[in-house]
Design a protein around this motif. Structure first.
Motif: not given
Length: 213
Positions: A50-55, A78-80, A94-97, A102-107
């Motif tokens: 459901r969310y892979w493509d958008d993420l 994996v973390a989820l 959705k907001a959680y993902l 966002k934080y993983r992108v920053i890292d």
């Protein structure tokens, strides 16, 4: 270098899942999270679909690299799964993902900057260090070969085609006559198993590097 890049690429979805059944696909996010908290792999697979493509698209826009975006999103899933028993406490999936992304992108951007700075630094010549690195690479190759022999047949073949022959997921799917998602799941499973097999080896290598640094 190939072996080092191979280890870096091992941060992916850690297991194989079947295609979600229709009743699961009809569930809302809250129901999926409740099922996920009860170790329901079908619920996890539906969230993944459901969310892979958008993420992934969002990560691509931020990082400018589809491969690194895939790594980041895979890490997120994996973390989820690792935190699935607390999933029922997530109010808006959705907001959680996207917040976690966002934080993983920053890292990832910070890691890119570190790699660029390291690449720009002049190398320190050392014949002794070159010998040590050659031995370490040889040891790593042997450990990797031994770990590969432990993989199940399908996972080993998918890993070989992807990481050693550098074939794409669609190419592997056509070659093995399976779906692309099946290829992704077998690849994820093989990488998770290899990470476990090589973890002890890498800890020893890092410890030696610290002691000899």
């Amino acid at each position: 270098m190939m072996l080092i890049n191979l280890l870096i690429s091992m941060k992916v979805l850690p297991f194989s899942l079947d295609t979600p059944a229709a009743p699961v696909a009809a569930c809302d996010d809250a129901a999926l999270l409740r099922a996920l908290a009860q170790d329901d792999e079908q619920a996890f697979a539906e969230i993944y679909e459901r969310y892979w493509d958008d993420l992934h698209a969002h990560a691509c826009r931020k990082l400018g690299c589809p491969h690194e975006a895939e790594e980041v999103v895979q890490d997120l899933f994996v973390a989820l799964w690792d935190k699935r028993h607390r999933a029922a406490g997530i109010e808006q999936l959705k907001a959680y993902l996207f917040t976690a992304l966002k934080y993983r992108v920053i890292d990832c951007i910070r890691a890119q900057a570190v790699r660029q700075a390291h690449a720009a630094a002049p190398p320190a010549p050392s014949a002794h260090r070159g010998t040590e690195e050659a031995v370490a690479v040889g040891d790593l190759a042997a450990a990797l070969a031994a770990s590969l022999r432990r993989l199940p047949g399908h996972a080993r073949e998918v890993f070989r085609l992807s990481r050693l022959e550098h074939r794409t997921v669609p190419e592997i799917a056509a070659h093995l006559q399976v779906s692309p998602k099946t290829v992704e799941y077998h690849l994820a499973r093989s990488l998770r198993m290899l990470r476990g097999c090589l973890r002890e080896f890498m800890v020893s290598v890092l410890l030696l590097a610290v002691l000899n640094g």
